[in-house]
Design a protein around this motif. Structure first.
Motif, PDB file in Angstrom:
ATOM      1  N   ALA A   1      -7.520   6.366   1.840  1.00 16.86           N
ATOM      2  CA  ALA A   1      -8.851   6.091   1.173  1.00 16.86           C
ATOM      3  C   ALA A   1      -9.460   5.163   1.963  1.00 16.86           C
ATOM      4  CB  ALA A   1      -8.547   5.454  -0.046  1.00 16.86           C
ATOM      5  N   VAL A   2      -8.853   4.140   2.850  1.00 20.77           N
ATOM      6  CA  VAL A   2      -9.678   3.250   3.570  1.00 20.77           C
ATOM      7  C   VAL A   2     -10.106   3.929   4.947  1.00 20.77           C
ATOM      8  CG1 VAL A   2      -9.583   1.430   5.194  1.00 20.77           C
ATOM      9  CG2 VAL A   2      -8.534   1.223   2.946  1.00 20.77           C
ATOM     10  N   GLU A   3      -9.112   4.828   5.617  1.00 19.59           N
ATOM     11  CA  GLU A   3      -9.602   5.503   6.720  1.00 19.59           C
ATOM     12  C   GLU A   3     -10.471   6.607   6.771  1.00 19.59           C
ATOM     13  OE1 GLU A   3      -5.738   6.450   8.325  1.00 19.59           O
ATOM     14  OE2 GLU A   3      -5.274   4.304   8.854  1.00 19.59           O
ATOM     15  N   LEU A   4     -10.573   7.399   5.478  1.00 16.11           N
ATOM     16  CA  LEU A   4     -11.416   8.220   5.224  1.00 16.11           C
ATOM     17  C   LEU A   4     -12.754   7.791   5.025  1.00 16.11           C
ATOM     18  CD1 LEU A   4      -9.678  10.817   2.664  1.00 16.11           C
ATOM     19  CD2 LEU A   4     -10.263  11.137   5.078  1.00 16.11           C
ATOM     20  N   CYS A   5     -12.954   6.410   4.485  1.00 17.35           N
ATOM     21  CA  CYS A   5     -14.088   5.865   4.273  1.00 17.35           C
ATOM     22  C   CYS A   5     -14.702   5.317   5.459  1.00 17.35           C
ATOM     23  CB  CYS A   5     -13.709   4.355   3.182  1.00 17.35           C
ATOM     24  SG  CYS A   5     -15.235   3.538   2.866  1.00 17.35           S
TER      25      CYS A   5
ATOM     26  N   ALA B   1       0.720  -1.109   0.158  1.00 12.17           N
ATOM     27  CA  ALA B   1      -0.009   0.146   0.053  1.00 12.17           C
ATOM     28  C   ALA B   1       0.858   1.216  -0.142  1.00 12.17           C
ATOM     29  CB  ALA B   1      -0.845  -0.090   1.161  1.00 12.17           C
ATOM     30  N   ASN B   2       0.278   2.258  -0.493  1.00  9.48           N
ATOM     31  CA  ASN B   2       1.080   3.477  -0.649  1.00  9.48           C
ATOM     32  C   ASN B   2       0.062   4.468   0.465  1.00  9.48           C
ATOM     33  OD1 ASN B   2      -1.098   5.067  -2.078  1.00  9.48           O
ATOM     34  ND2 ASN B   2      -0.232   4.027  -3.871  1.00  9.48           N
TER      35      ASN B   2
ATOM     36  N   ARG C   1     -15.658  -0.612  -1.408  1.00  7.13           N
ATOM     37  CA  ARG C   1     -15.609  -0.788  -2.864  1.00  7.13           C
ATOM     38  C   ARG C   1     -15.615   0.226  -3.741  1.00  7.13           C
ATOM     39  NH1 ARG C   1     -13.666  -5.051  -4.617  1.00  7.13           N
ATOM     40  NH2 ARG C   1     -12.535  -3.554  -5.371  1.00  7.13           N
ATOM     41  N   THR C   2     -16.275   1.171  -3.275  1.00 10.27           N
ATOM     42  CA  THR C   2     -16.199   2.460  -4.113  1.00 10.27           C
ATOM     43  C   THR C   2     -14.938   3.097  -4.010  1.00 10.27           C
ATOM     44  OG1 THR C   2     -17.524   3.987  -2.731  1.00 10.27           O
ATOM     45  CG2 THR C   2     -18.519   2.678  -4.339  1.00 10.27           C
ATOM     46  N   ALA C   3     -14.414   2.951  -2.834  1.00  7.68           N
ATOM     47  CA  ALA C   3     -13.356   3.926  -2.378  1.00  7.68           C
ATOM     48  C   ALA C   3     -11.739   3.196  -2.580  1.00  7.68           C
ATOM     49  CB  ALA C   3     -13.131   4.036  -0.759  1.00  7.68           C
ATOM     50  N   LEU C   4     -11.830   1.917  -2.860  1.00  5.20           N
ATOM     51  CA  LEU C   4     -10.442   1.410  -3.386  1.00  5.20           C
ATOM     52  C   LEU C   4     -10.367   1.054  -4.869  1.00  5.20           C
ATOM     53  CD1 LEU C   4     -10.224  -1.264  -0.466  1.00  5.20           C
ATOM     54  CD2 LEU C   4      -8.974   1.008  -0.703  1.00  5.20           C
TER      55      LEU C   4
ATOM     56  N   ALA D   1      -0.639  -1.910   8.122  1.00  2.00           N
ATOM     57  CA  ALA D   1      -0.816  -1.039   6.717  1.00  2.00           C
ATOM     58  C   ALA D   1      -2.088  -1.678   6.059  1.00  2.00           C
ATOM     59  CB  ALA D   1       0.395  -1.004   5.836  1.00  2.00           C
ATOM     60  N   SER D   2      -2.337  -2.986   6.445  1.00  2.00           N
ATOM     61  CA  SER D   2      -3.427  -3.727   5.544  1.00  2.00           C
ATOM     62  C   SER D   2      -4.506  -4.116   6.431  1.00  2.00           C
ATOM     63  CB  SER D   2      -2.935  -4.701   4.840  1.00  2.00           C
ATOM     64  OG  SER D   2      -2.367  -5.797   5.775  1.00  2.00           O
TER      65      SER D   2
END
Length: 99
Positions: free
Chosen positions: A23-27, A16-17, A58-61, A39-40
């Motif tokens: 993106a995950v955390e904002l979601c 991951a970068n 699904r929409t964020a990643l 990190a995952s």
């Protein structure tokens, strides 16, 4: 009622970068409290079900990434990590008991 979930991402094509992790955390912050274990992998404390988390992720990643959202039982786990992890779980577990 709130429940714990584990969110685990297999980053494709490689590690991951920072943009992916953010993106995950904002979601998931929209749905409740969370703790990033690695990190995952995240623990999420939320009142929505796994399907709602899945749909948002699904929409964020990037569609190439694989991920899993599964229930986490705070009474049946074992592992090694920072003390703050156990404190985070126990604080929320007390909320389950009081409800």
């Amino acid at each position: 009622m709130n429940q714990f979930y584990v969110i685990s991402v297999s980053w494709v094509p490689g590690p991951a970068n920072l943009t992916d992790v953010e993106a995950v955390e904002l979601c998931i912050q929209r749905f409740g409290d969370w703790f990033r274990f690695s990190a995952s992998t995240w623990l999420c404390w939320t009142d929505v079900g796994p399907q709602a988390l899945y749909g948002a992720l699904r929409t964020a990643l990037d569609a190439r990434n694989n991920f899993l959202v599964t229930a986490f039982d705070p009474y049946q786990w074992s592992g090694w990590g920072p003390n703050v992890l156990e404190e985070w779980i126990n604080e929320r577990k007390l909320k389950l008991i009081s409800n």
